[in-house]
Design a protein around this motif. Sequence first.
Motif, PDB file in Angstrom:
ATOM      1  N   UNK A  56       1.276  -1.530   0.181  1.00  0.00           N
ATOM      2  CA  UNK A  56       0.198   0.205   0.272  1.00  0.00           C
ATOM      3  C   UNK A  56       0.264   1.534  -0.072  1.00  0.00           C
ATOM      4  N   UNK A  57       2.043   1.035   1.212  1.00  0.00           N
ATOM      5  CA  UNK A  57       2.677   2.280   1.143  1.00  0.00           C
ATOM      6  C   UNK A  57       3.899   2.480   0.217  1.00  0.00           C
ATOM      7  N   UNK A  58       4.935   1.244   0.266  1.00  0.00           N
ATOM      8  CA  UNK A  58       6.072   1.261  -0.161  1.00  0.00           C
ATOM      9  C   UNK A  58       6.260   2.251  -1.350  1.00  0.00           C
ATOM     10  N   UNK A  59       7.957   2.375  -1.661  1.00  0.00           N
ATOM     11  CA  UNK A  59       8.294   2.986  -2.757  1.00  0.00           C
ATOM     12  C   UNK A  59       8.185   1.348  -3.640  1.00  0.00           C
ATOM     13  N   UNK A  60       8.658   1.502  -4.911  1.00  0.00           N
ATOM     14  CA  UNK A  60       8.966   0.342  -5.936  1.00  0.00           C
ATOM     15  C   UNK A  60      10.026  -1.237  -4.607  1.00  0.00           C
ATOM     16  N   UNK A  61       9.250  -2.170  -5.223  1.00  0.00           N
ATOM     17  CA  UNK A  61       9.702  -3.144  -4.278  1.00  0.00           C
ATOM     18  C   UNK A  61      11.086  -3.882  -5.436  1.00  0.00           C
ATOM     19  N   UNK A  62      11.023  -3.737  -7.107  1.00  0.00           N
ATOM     20  CA  UNK A  62      11.780  -4.044  -7.701  1.00  0.00           C
ATOM     21  C   UNK A  62      12.526  -3.302  -8.625  1.00  0.00           C
ATOM     22  N   UNK A  63      13.958  -3.493  -8.222  1.00  0.00           N
ATOM     23  CA  UNK A  63      14.698  -2.467  -9.125  1.00  0.00           C
ATOM     24  C   UNK A  63      14.952  -3.520 -10.189  1.00  0.00           C
ATOM     25  N   UNK A  64      15.571  -2.130 -10.892  1.00  0.00           N
ATOM     26  CA  UNK A  64      16.210  -2.941 -12.523  1.00  0.00           C
ATOM     27  C   UNK A  64      17.129  -4.174 -12.356  1.00  0.00           C
ATOM     28  N   UNK A  65      17.563  -3.704 -11.819  1.00  0.00           N
ATOM     29  CA  UNK A  65      19.089  -4.465 -11.237  1.00  0.00           C
ATOM     30  C   UNK A  65      18.729  -6.756 -11.000  1.00  0.00           C
ATOM     31  N   UNK A  66      17.339  -6.442  -9.680  1.00  0.00           N
ATOM     32  CA  UNK A  66      16.719  -7.454  -9.808  1.00  0.00           C
ATOM     33  C   UNK A  66      15.945  -7.562 -11.004  1.00  0.00           C
ATOM     34  N   UNK A  67      15.137  -7.623 -11.055  1.00  0.00           N
ATOM     35  CA  UNK A  67      14.699  -7.693 -12.596  1.00  0.00           C
ATOM     36  C   UNK A  67      15.553  -8.310 -13.631  1.00  0.00           C
ATOM     37  N   UNK A  68      16.552  -7.863 -13.599  1.00  0.00           N
ATOM     38  CA  UNK A  68      16.888  -8.174 -14.639  1.00  0.00           C
ATOM     39  C   UNK A  68      17.280  -9.571 -14.238  1.00  0.00           C
ATOM     40  N   UNK A  69      17.770 -10.478 -13.139  1.00  0.00           N
ATOM     41  CA  UNK A  69      17.929 -11.664 -13.071  1.00  0.00           C
ATOM     42  C   UNK A  69      17.107 -12.324 -12.967  1.00  0.00           C
ATOM     43  N   UNK A  70      15.779 -11.883 -13.013  1.00  0.00           N
ATOM     44  CA  UNK A  70      14.226 -12.920 -13.236  1.00  0.00           C
ATOM     45  C   UNK A  70      14.695 -13.238 -14.742  1.00  0.00           C
ATOM     46  N   UNK A  71      15.395 -13.479 -15.252  1.00  0.00           N
ATOM     47  CA  UNK A  71      15.324 -14.021 -17.109  1.00  0.00           C
ATOM     48  C   UNK A  71      13.354 -14.350 -17.606  1.00  0.00           C
ATOM     49  N   UNK A  72      13.572 -15.969 -16.102  1.00  0.00           N
ATOM     50  CA  UNK A  72      11.702 -16.634 -17.411  1.00  0.00           C
ATOM     51  C   UNK A  72      11.273 -16.136 -16.753  1.00  0.00           C
ATOM     52  N   UNK A  73      10.934 -15.207 -15.993  1.00  0.00           N
ATOM     53  CA  UNK A  73       9.654 -14.201 -15.629  1.00  0.00           C
ATOM     54  C   UNK A  73       8.573 -14.791 -16.846  1.00  0.00           C
ATOM     55  N   UNK A  74       7.172 -15.908 -16.723  1.00  0.00           N
ATOM     56  CA  UNK A  74       6.379 -15.158 -17.776  1.00  0.00           C
ATOM     57  C   UNK A  74       4.914 -14.616 -16.413  1.00  0.00           C
TER      58      UNK A  74
END
Length: 534
Positions: A236-254
């Motif tokens: 509800x309140x926090x800012x971005x919880x996924x940084x670009x560097x962490x998303x880059x690690x998750x290369x198999x997301x569907x």
Amino acid sequence: MALCGVVGAMALPSELIVHIFSFLSDRDKLRASAVCSRWRECLFYPALWTELKLRIGGGCNGGGSSSEDTPKLEFLMRKFGSFVRELQLELAPVGSYLSPLNNDSSNTRMDQVPGPESDPQLSERWRDAMATYLDQVLCVFTSIRHNRNLKKLSLYGDTCILQQEGLLDSSNLHQIHQGDKKINEIQQLFMEFLSNSRQLRYLSCSFMLGLVTPCSLACLSNPSAETLQHLSLLDHQLGPLISPSELDRLSNLHSLALDFSDLTSELCGLLASPHRTPLHRLSLLLNGAALEFKPLEGTATEDDWKTLVRRSANLRVYIMALEVGSTELLRVLKPSLPLERLQLDSYSTLVTDSIVELISQQYNKTLTHFLLLRDDQDLPDLSVNRNEDPLVLLAWRCTQLAVLVIHGYTVWSHNLVAISRLRGSSLKVLTVSEESIDFDPDQSICMEGDPVHNLVMEVSLSLGRVWHPCLDSSLVLPEPTQHFHRELHVFSMDLLILASQPSDSSGDDGLTLGLCETGETAPVLSWYECCAFV
């Protein structure tokens, strides 16, 4: 060869008892475990409980979880937590603390709950609810932190009311016994679980107070980063919880679910990278109340959507807009956005006819679900000063439309008939609250009989099935965040291949504690029935 003596059930080896248990429904397993202590021990063999669903609180009687439930939860997690493969947890800590002051048995939405300033006793109950919530989350993560085989973890915390009233703000943690310490311990246990995981495929954390931080995802192990197919991080309140560097690690997301304000141009560009698996499902929550501190500046542009769709040709998007005005919706609803499901939900904010017109024009080839909900006594008419009702035009243009839900806006009976005729049996769900339906007095003069009966008959004939307007508005107005959490699960699961045991013929889908108002038809076990063996 004759048997010497009588061989009873007590003589059966444990392995055979477990094999017999595997053919029973979850309810019958619990009943069988009450026969004797040996059968009870066999109940907890890991092979019998690869999937576990815990729904604590939020039951049909409006009760939330209480401190009395915590020992039972500890017992179950101690038995199952170390080996379960799929865990789904919903915590509703608030309900039981509201029930003495709010005797309405219907579903309670956020704006209908009195604030703590109105009653000191209520404030004390909410603090107790927060303490119970923290204890139960600690219990869960203490049990699963070393579970390396967990493939699916889905968490939902029904804490939006407490957060709205400021009771879950960090400044109030000192009012809870060891509140700061428990929050820190929860965050550490969650990160420890992520670092220990080895084959996580589904991770969903929705509105879990104090659990996810912007640093949490960095602890995810490399093996799980490779296997993860669905990620949902909502707060509800926090800012971005996924940084670009962490998303880059998750290369198999569907499949991905996050706050709309967190979908920046940079993140959208990463999702469109040719070096990663194409994205198939994207669920976005747009909360108008949060736009003050989570603005839309920097979010995905029309060019970003075009690039993403070129890379992910099968991408479909689900958006829930909660208390969002027309100006913000015009900024969000880009032409190239492949929108499949849209829910416009508000307490008082009005969606204009021009927005519905825009939706029907831009998403006529992709839109399958459209929910237009407004929880206000005033019922605006979108067809005023128009030749055609925008909802009728939407039904005509959107040829894939299968679900249409309307509440809080005037729907003329003849327009409702037109919608049902345009879509026919392909419109699998047509839910309109009775209070939203109005009748043209000029047309009523020309028709014989009861107008409501005539409407029911005509719509039923057009849909090819029996239809009735919804008499209970609470069924049309679920709690928005809980509805979004469950819908994104359904929206994503048809694509994900989870390494789980195939369902048996009984149709059970795991151990379920507490009954939520979901309308499910599968057998559900009550909390006390499940905990009878504790």
